[in-house]
Design a protein around this motif. Structure first.
Motif, mmCIF file in Angstrom:
data_model
loop_
_atom_site.group_PDB
_atom_site.id
_atom_site.type_symbol
_atom_site.label_atom_id
_atom_site.label_comp_id
_atom_site.label_asym_id
_atom_site.label_seq_id
_atom_site.Cartn_x
_atom_site.Cartn_y
_atom_site.Cartn_z
ATOM 1 N N MET A 1 -17.297 -4.225 1.217
ATOM 2 C CA MET A 1 -16.371 -3.968 2.326
ATOM 3 C C MET A 1 -14.942 -3.890 1.789
ATOM 4 S SD MET A 1 -15.782 -6.201 5.785
ATOM 5 C CE MET A 1 -14.536 -5.741 6.978
ATOM 6 N N SER A 2 -14.199 -2.850 2.150
ATOM 7 C CA SER A 2 -12.830 -2.669 1.679
ATOM 8 C C SER A 2 -11.918 -3.720 2.295
ATOM 9 C CB SER A 2 -12.323 -1.275 2.031
ATOM 10 O OG SER A 2 -13.133 -0.285 1.442
ATOM 11 N N PRO A 3 -10.944 -4.198 1.524
ATOM 12 C CA PRO A 3 -10.007 -5.171 2.097
ATOM 13 C C PRO A 3 -9.201 -4.543 3.223
ATOM 14 C CG PRO A 3 -9.218 -4.387 -0.043
ATOM 15 C CD PRO A 3 -10.618 -3.863 0.124
ATOM 16 N N LEU A 4 -8.839 -5.376 4.187
ATOM 17 C CA LEU A 4 -8.037 -4.893 5.309
ATOM 18 C C LEU A 4 -6.615 -4.595 4.845
ATOM 19 C CD1 LEU A 4 -9.178 -7.362 8.117
ATOM 20 C CD2 LEU A 4 -9.988 -5.046 7.688
ATOM 21 N N PRO A 5 -5.942 -3.647 5.495
ATOM 22 C CA PRO A 5 -4.552 -3.356 5.120
ATOM 23 C C PRO A 5 -3.636 -4.533 5.431
ATOM 24 C CG PRO A 5 -5.141 -2.207 7.130
ATOM 25 C CD PRO A 5 -6.409 -2.800 6.602
ATOM 26 N N THR A 6 -2.650 -4.739 4.584
ATOM 27 C CA THR A 6 -1.692 -5.819 4.784
ATOM 28 C C THR A 6 -0.635 -5.412 5.808
ATOM 29 O OG1 THR A 6 -0.223 -5.036 3.038
ATOM 30 C CG2 THR A 6 -2.002 -6.545 2.389
ATOM 31 N N ARG A 7 0.112 -6.387 6.251
ATOM 32 C CA ARG A 7 1.221 -6.103 7.176
ATOM 33 C C ARG A 7 2.208 -5.132 6.534
ATOM 34 N NH1 ARG A 7 4.254 -11.217 8.273
ATOM 35 N NH2 ARG A 7 3.813 -11.607 6.076
ATOM 36 N N ALA A 8 2.541 -5.370 5.264
ATOM 37 C CA ALA A 8 3.504 -4.506 4.589
ATOM 38 C C ALA A 8 2.991 -3.073 4.486
ATOM 39 C CB ALA A 8 3.801 -5.064 3.193
ATOM 40 N N HIS A 9 1.701 -2.913 4.203
ATOM 41 C CA HIS A 9 1.134 -1.562 4.071
ATOM 42 C C HIS A 9 1.112 -0.856 5.425
ATOM 43 C CE1 HIS A 9 -1.218 1.746 2.586
ATOM 44 N NE2 HIS A 9 -2.225 1.471 3.401
ATOM 45 N N VAL A 10 0.816 -1.588 6.478
ATOM 46 C CA VAL A 10 0.792 -0.997 7.823
ATOM 47 C C VAL A 10 2.175 -0.457 8.174
ATOM 48 C CG1 VAL A 10 0.570 -1.518 10.279
ATOM 49 C CG2 VAL A 10 -1.171 -2.322 8.681
ATOM 50 N N LEU A 11 3.201 -1.263 7.968
ATOM 51 C CA LEU A 11 4.555 -0.833 8.320
ATOM 52 C C LEU A 11 5.008 0.321 7.436
ATOM 53 C CD1 LEU A 11 6.351 -4.240 8.973
ATOM 54 C CD2 LEU A 11 5.696 -2.520 10.666
ATOM 55 N N GLU A 12 4.720 0.246 6.154
ATOM 56 C CA GLU A 12 5.119 1.313 5.240
ATOM 57 C C GLU A 12 4.479 2.641 5.650
ATOM 58 O OE1 GLU A 12 4.855 2.441 0.462
ATOM 59 O OE2 GLU A 12 3.993 0.568 1.216
ATOM 60 N N THR A 13 3.201 2.599 5.996
ATOM 61 C CA THR A 13 2.504 3.828 6.393
ATOM 62 C C THR A 13 3.027 4.354 7.720
ATOM 63 O OG1 THR A 13 0.522 3.062 5.233
ATOM 64 C CG2 THR A 13 0.235 4.861 6.822
#
Length: 396
Positions: free
Chosen positions: A1-13
């Protein structure tokens, strides 16, 4: 299972895909407290306009003192000198001010001076523009206006300010079990406290909250409320229905529209958050539990609002505190820990207020927070944590 996106990655995207459209309005300076100017603001006038007395005294012509202190026994008010209080302009015939403490007005007229050996041009006179100078930068753009900023703007003759419009953020509470505050609580009902939480958090952030009535768990109702909110707001928050339950329609609605960027985030409480863009407007589906709303509002919505306001995220005060009880933190998740904090002779101590198996109201009353580190795992008693204050130090 792939790791969930982090808060920082969500905002950056999100910020990579979203092109915010700046809205501005021009308002009276007196009403601009806390607002953010669009442009640099420069003084429109100079003060003093010509010059002014720097203290209370009498204005004189310095040329009459070239040879020392003259005989002033026959000097007349308005001809040989004039009164000039602090900030006063005075006749151009005079160019210096003698402090009032060193002046005596004899009954027979004239002047008598004490402890004055000379008078030079410009003594105790503020030149043109010494208080504020035309063209002087008063407030740089994108800086939140404070009371003393407004005083500077007024001093510089600026009575209107173009500021970024407050972002309109719609909050849609969804759930057939919800009832509004004030309604009778019956079996199977929950009071909609999240609207109160979101409304006031948004106001603190500088946004304009648009809190909608409760939307029942029916796809057509949620879709209609979403469409209305998209017309009225810059950002839309759906609350509830974000997971995989039988009545969790909201996340599926965003996914069906082909606009979901993320569903599930490595941040708890609130892991089932869904982040989407519809018509270049962020739509965030916050899970229903109050602490999930608090966490999502704090790390995600706050960043979105400040991006629309063109201001950096404010930094809260932190203090080091010794942990007194363990924190069971998974290594693959950033956990929001509501912390009880107290002061001892040896420094601050803290422990987690549990958000599982504990009182939600007690957790919401926490004075500090701590967010666990990805990849770290549990925290043990005796460790020093940097906790973030939600109240002033005087409360601990």
């Amino acid at each position: 299972m792939s790791p969930l996106p982090t808060r920082a990655h969500v905002l950056e995207t999100l910020f990579q895909h979203w092109a915010p459209i700046a809205r501005s309005e021009t308002i009276p300076t007196i009403q601009a407290l806390g607002r953010v100017p669009v442009q640099d603001l420069y003084a429109q006038v100079s003060i003093p306009v010509v010059r002014a007395a720097a203290m209370d005294g009498v204005a004189v012509a310095s040329s009459r003192f070239c040879a020392g202190i003259p005989d002033m026994s026959h000097w007349k008010l308005g001809e040989d000198f004039c009164r000039a209080d602090t900030g006063d302009d005075f006749d151009d015939h005079f160019d210096a001010v003698i402090p009032i403490e060193q002046v005596e007005f004899p009954p027979e007229g004239g002047l008598r001076l004490h402890d004055i050996s000379s008078v030079q041009p410009g003594d105790r006179v503020r030149p043109c523009g010494s208080t504020i100078r035309e063209g002087q930068l008063l407030v740089p753009k994108h800086r939140q206006l404070r009371p003393f900023d407004l005083a500077s703007l007024a001093m510089g003759g600026i009575d209107q300010v173009e500021v970024f419009a407050k972002p309109k953020v719609a909050f849609l509470p969804t759930g057939s079990e919800l009832i509004p505050l004030g309604a009778a609580v019956k079996r199977g009902c929950d009071i909609d406290s999240n609207s109160i939480l979101a409304h006031n958090l948004l106001r603190e952030m500088g946004a304009e909250p648009l809190c909608y009535p409760i939307v029942p768990d029916r796809p057509e109702n949620v879709a209609a409320a979403l469409d209305r909110a998209l017309e009225e707001a810059d950002v839309v928050l759906l609350n509830g229905g974000s997971s995989k339950g039988e009545e969790d329609f909201n996340a599926r609605l965003l996914e069906e529209r082909g606009s979901a960027l993320f569903h599930w985030v490595a941040a708890a409480p609130g892991k089932p958050m869904c982040v989407a863009l519809i018509g270049n407007k962020p739509v965030i589906n916050l899970p229903g539990p109050p602490l999930a709303v608090l966490y999502g509002m704090d790390w995600c919505i706050r960043a979105i609002v400040h991006r629309l306001l063109h201001t950096p995220l404010p930094r809260r005060q932190t203090v080091p505190a010794t942990l007194t009880e363990p924190i069971q933190a998974p290594s693959d998740m950033e956990i929001l820990c509501m912390m009880e904090l107290w002061h001892t002779p040896s420094g601050y101590q803290a422990k987690q207020k549990p958000w599982r198996g504990g009182s939600v109201a007690d957790a919401l009353g926490a004075g500090a927070i701590f967010i666990t580190e990805l990849g770290r795992g549990p925290y043990q008693p005796g460790e020093t944590l940097e906790v973030t204050l939600l109240r002033g130090l005087e409360d601990f």
